[in-house]
Design a protein around this motif. Sequence first.
Motif, PDB file in Angstrom:
ATOM      1  N   VAL A 229       2.426   9.045 -11.277  1.00  0.00           N
ATOM      2  CA  VAL A 229       2.711  10.389 -10.769  1.00  0.00           C
ATOM      3  C   VAL A 229       4.214  10.592 -10.618  1.00  0.00           C
ATOM      4  CG1 VAL A 229       2.443  11.913  -8.773  1.00  0.00           C
ATOM      5  CG2 VAL A 229       0.472  10.659  -9.660  1.00  0.00           C
ATOM      6  N   SER A 230       4.922   9.595 -10.108  1.00  0.00           N
ATOM      7  CA  SER A 230       6.376   9.706  -9.963  1.00  0.00           C
ATOM      8  C   SER A 230       7.058   9.864 -11.320  1.00  0.00           C
ATOM      9  CB  SER A 230       6.938   8.472  -9.251  1.00  0.00           C
ATOM     10  OG  SER A 230       6.415   8.377  -7.960  1.00  0.00           O
ATOM     11  N   ALA A 231       6.606   9.103 -12.309  1.00  0.00           N
ATOM     12  CA  ALA A 231       7.184   9.224 -13.653  1.00  0.00           C
ATOM     13  C   ALA A 231       6.919  10.610 -14.223  1.00  0.00           C
ATOM     14  CB  ALA A 231       6.607   8.147 -14.571  1.00  0.00           C
ATOM     15  N   PHE A 232       5.715  11.130 -14.001  1.00  0.00           N
ATOM     16  CA  PHE A 232       5.395  12.482 -14.467  1.00  0.00           C
ATOM     17  C   PHE A 232       6.294  13.513 -13.787  1.00  0.00           C
ATOM     18  CE2 PHE A 232       3.025  16.451 -13.808  1.00  0.00           C
ATOM     19  CZ  PHE A 232       2.848  16.833 -15.123  1.00  0.00           C
ATOM     20  N   PHE A 233       6.457  13.391 -12.469  1.00  0.00           N
ATOM     21  CA  PHE A 233       7.307  14.332 -11.731  1.00  0.00           C
ATOM     22  C   PHE A 233       8.752  14.260 -12.220  1.00  0.00           C
ATOM     23  CE2 PHE A 233       5.040  15.483  -7.511  1.00  0.00           C
ATOM     24  CZ  PHE A 233       3.901  15.836  -8.210  1.00  0.00           C
ATOM     25  N   LEU A 234       9.259  13.040 -12.426  1.00  0.00           N
ATOM     26  CA  LEU A 234      10.631  12.889 -12.917  1.00  0.00           C
ATOM     27  C   LEU A 234      10.783  13.475 -14.313  1.00  0.00           C
ATOM     28  CD1 LEU A 234      11.587   9.299 -11.723  1.00  0.00           C
ATOM     29  CD2 LEU A 234      12.616  11.462 -10.985  1.00  0.00           C
ATOM     30  N   ASN A 235       9.797  13.241 -15.159  1.00  0.00           N
ATOM     31  CA  ASN A 235       9.832  13.742 -16.529  1.00  0.00           C
ATOM     32  C   ASN A 235       9.846  15.268 -16.565  1.00  0.00           C
ATOM     33  OD1 ASN A 235       9.734  13.954 -19.273  1.00  0.00           O
ATOM     34  ND2 ASN A 235       7.656  13.184 -19.490  1.00  0.00           N
ATOM     35  N   ARG A 236       9.129  15.883 -15.655  1.00  0.00           N
ATOM     36  CA  ARG A 236       9.030  17.345 -15.607  1.00  0.00           C
ATOM     37  C   ARG A 236      10.055  17.986 -14.680  1.00  0.00           C
ATOM     38  NH1 ARG A 236       7.017  18.304 -20.137  1.00  0.00           N
ATOM     39  NH2 ARG A 236       5.049  17.272 -20.500  1.00  0.00           N
ATOM     40  N   GLY A 237      10.899  17.192 -14.028  1.00  0.00           N
ATOM     41  CA  GLY A 237      11.915  17.727 -13.136  1.00  0.00           C
ATOM     42  C   GLY A 237      11.334  18.306 -11.851  1.00  0.00           C
ATOM     43  N   ILE A 238      10.212  17.792 -11.417  1.00  0.00           N
ATOM     44  CA  ILE A 238       9.563  18.263 -10.193  1.00  0.00           C
ATOM     45  C   ILE A 238      10.056  17.411  -9.036  1.00  0.00           C
ATOM     46  CG2 ILE A 238       7.351  18.594  -9.019  1.00  0.00           C
ATOM     47  CD1 ILE A 238       6.047  18.778 -11.810  1.00  0.00           C
ATOM     48  N   SER A 239      10.451  18.043  -7.955  1.00  0.00           N
ATOM     49  CA  SER A 239      10.915  17.324  -6.773  1.00  0.00           C
ATOM     50  C   SER A 239       9.713  16.753  -6.029  1.00  0.00           C
ATOM     51  CB  SER A 239      11.696  18.263  -5.856  1.00  0.00           C
ATOM     52  OG  SER A 239      11.953  17.644  -4.621  1.00  0.00           O
ATOM     53  N   PHE A 240       9.689  15.427  -5.914  1.00  0.00           N
ATOM     54  CA  PHE A 240       8.569  14.773  -5.241  1.00  0.00           C
ATOM     55  C   PHE A 240       8.570  15.108  -3.747  1.00  0.00           C
ATOM     56  CE2 PHE A 240       6.021  11.285  -3.533  1.00  0.00           C
ATOM     57  CZ  PHE A 240       4.946  11.320  -4.402  1.00  0.00           C
ATOM     58  N   GLU A 241       9.752  15.254  -3.160  1.00  0.00           N
ATOM     59  CA  GLU A 241       9.845  15.563  -1.734  1.00  0.00           C
ATOM     60  C   GLU A 241       9.245  16.933  -1.426  1.00  0.00           C
ATOM     61  OE1 GLU A 241      12.609  14.523  -3.478  1.00  0.00           O
ATOM     62  OE2 GLU A 241      12.485  12.442  -2.803  1.00  0.00           O
ATOM     63  N   GLU A 242       9.448  17.889  -2.317  1.00  0.00           N
ATOM     64  CA  GLU A 242       8.937  19.242  -2.092  1.00  0.00           C
ATOM     65  C   GLU A 242       7.447  19.345  -2.400  1.00  0.00           C
ATOM     66  OE1 GLU A 242      11.259  22.084  -4.268  1.00  0.00           O
ATOM     67  OE2 GLU A 242      13.138  21.289  -3.476  1.00  0.00           O
ATOM     68  N   HIS A 243       6.927  18.455  -3.235  1.00  0.00           N
ATOM     69  CA  HIS A 243       5.535  18.517  -3.659  1.00  0.00           C
ATOM     70  C   HIS A 243       4.803  17.208  -3.338  1.00  0.00           C
ATOM     71  CE1 HIS A 243       7.587  21.607  -5.986  1.00  0.00           C
ATOM     72  NE2 HIS A 243       6.414  22.206  -6.101  1.00  0.00           N
ATOM     73  N   ASP A 244       5.075  16.659  -2.148  1.00  0.00           N
ATOM     74  CA  ASP A 244       4.489  15.364  -1.802  1.00  0.00           C
ATOM     75  C   ASP A 244       2.969  15.426  -1.663  1.00  0.00           C
ATOM     76  OD1 ASP A 244       4.697  16.846   0.543  1.00  0.00           O
ATOM     77  OD2 ASP A 244       5.012  15.083   1.801  1.00  0.00           O
ATOM     78  N   LEU A 245       2.430  16.547  -1.185  1.00  0.00           N
ATOM     79  CA  LEU A 245       0.975  16.659  -1.074  1.00  0.00           C
ATOM     80  C   LEU A 245       0.320  16.703  -2.454  1.00  0.00           C
ATOM     81  CD1 LEU A 245       0.399  19.059   1.949  1.00  0.00           C
ATOM     82  CD2 LEU A 245      -0.007  16.602   1.818  1.00  0.00           C
ATOM     83  N   LEU A 246       0.947  17.407  -3.380  1.00  0.00           N
ATOM     84  CA  LEU A 246       0.432  17.433  -4.747  1.00  0.00           C
ATOM     85  C   LEU A 246       0.466  16.030  -5.343  1.00  0.00           C
ATOM     86  CD1 LEU A 246      -0.534  18.874  -7.328  1.00  0.00           C
ATOM     87  CD2 LEU A 246       1.887  19.287  -7.861  1.00  0.00           C
ATOM     88  N   GLY A 247       1.572  15.330  -5.132  1.00  0.00           N
ATOM     89  CA  GLY A 247       1.687  13.961  -5.622  1.00  0.00           C
ATOM     90  C   GLY A 247       0.635  13.047  -5.012  1.00  0.00           C
ATOM     91  N   SER A 248       0.380  13.209  -3.717  1.00  0.00           N
ATOM     92  CA  SER A 248      -0.644  12.396  -3.056  1.00  0.00           C
ATOM     93  C   SER A 248      -2.023  12.690  -3.623  1.00  0.00           C
ATOM     94  CB  SER A 248      -0.630  12.657  -1.548  1.00  0.00           C
ATOM     95  OG  SER A 248       0.578  12.235  -0.981  1.00  0.00           O
ATOM     96  N   CYS A 249      -2.309  13.966  -3.857  1.00  0.00           N
ATOM     97  CA  CYS A 249      -3.608  14.342  -4.442  1.00  0.00           C
ATOM     98  C   CYS A 249      -3.776  13.749  -5.837  1.00  0.00           C
ATOM     99  CB  CYS A 249      -3.755  15.859  -4.501  1.00  0.00           C
ATOM    100  SG  CYS A 249      -4.006  16.640  -2.905  1.00  0.00           S
ATOM    101  N   LEU A 250      -2.719  13.821  -6.634  1.00  0.00           N
ATOM    102  CA  LEU A 250      -2.787  13.257  -7.987  1.00  0.00           C
ATOM    103  C   LEU A 250      -2.963  11.738  -7.949  1.00  0.00           C
ATOM    104  CD1 LEU A 250      -0.033  15.383  -9.793  1.00  0.00           C
ATOM    105  CD2 LEU A 250      -2.521  15.525 -10.079  1.00  0.00           C
ATOM    106  N   CYS A 251      -2.271  11.070  -7.035  1.00  0.00           N
ATOM    107  CA  CYS A 251      -2.420   9.608  -6.905  1.00  0.00           C
ATOM    108  C   CYS A 251      -3.849   9.243  -6.534  1.00  0.00           C
ATOM    109  CB  CYS A 251      -1.469   9.075  -5.837  1.00  0.00           C
ATOM    110  SG  CYS A 251       0.253   9.033  -6.333  1.00  0.00           S
ATOM    111  N   GLU A 252      -4.414   9.967  -5.587  1.00  0.00           N
ATOM    112  CA  GLU A 252      -5.795   9.681  -5.179  1.00  0.00           C
ATOM    113  C   GLU A 252      -6.767   9.950  -6.337  1.00  0.00           C
ATOM    114  OE1 GLU A 252      -6.866   8.195  -2.459  1.00  0.00           O
ATOM    115  OE2 GLU A 252      -4.899   8.139  -1.533  1.00  0.00           O
ATOM    116  N   CYS A 253      -6.508  10.995  -7.119  1.00  0.00           N
ATOM    117  CA  CYS A 253      -7.383  11.288  -8.262  1.00  0.00           C
ATOM    118  C   CYS A 253      -7.309  10.178  -9.311  1.00  0.00           C
ATOM    119  CB  CYS A 253      -7.018  12.635  -8.882  1.00  0.00           C
ATOM    120  SG  CYS A 253      -7.476  14.039  -7.849  1.00  0.00           S
TER     121      CYS A 253
END
Length: 160
Positions: free
Chosen positions: A101-125
Amino acid sequence: MIEILINIFLAVLSAYIVYEYYKTFFEVKSKRIQVIAVVLIYMGWQIISMPSVSNIHALIRLLLSIFFVAFVGCGFEGSFIGKNVFAIIYNAMLMFGELLVSAFFLNRGISFEEHDLLGSCLCECILLILVKLLAIFFRHDNVRDFSWKHNGILMMIPLG
């Protein structure tokens, strides 16, 4: 309010995933109250450990995560060492999901800090998918009858 509900949902989902993970490899103890208690304690840990709730250092959070995943193992029949090894492997799979998920966010230029809940949901999925795939693979009796050594080696396949 929405963030609190999402955090509770993630805690419930995480408890479900850990329960299904252990159920794939171990028999559930006959004392249902014990199983429910350890899962509820794990859910409490998940809520407390969320970055929006507490500021626990990452290394301590990892060690506590391994402890609480192993604690869920108390609701299942099996050797102490085997359940602890599977707890470590579970956390490795979780970190693998976080890495993806972190690699995907970095690749797409998405701030993990601003979208931490989305990142958590994706990790759980991702973790849910891995656990369900393992459950499908280990459902066959011939595979379940492998020695713990062979089961452990097969478990590491999803880790790359």
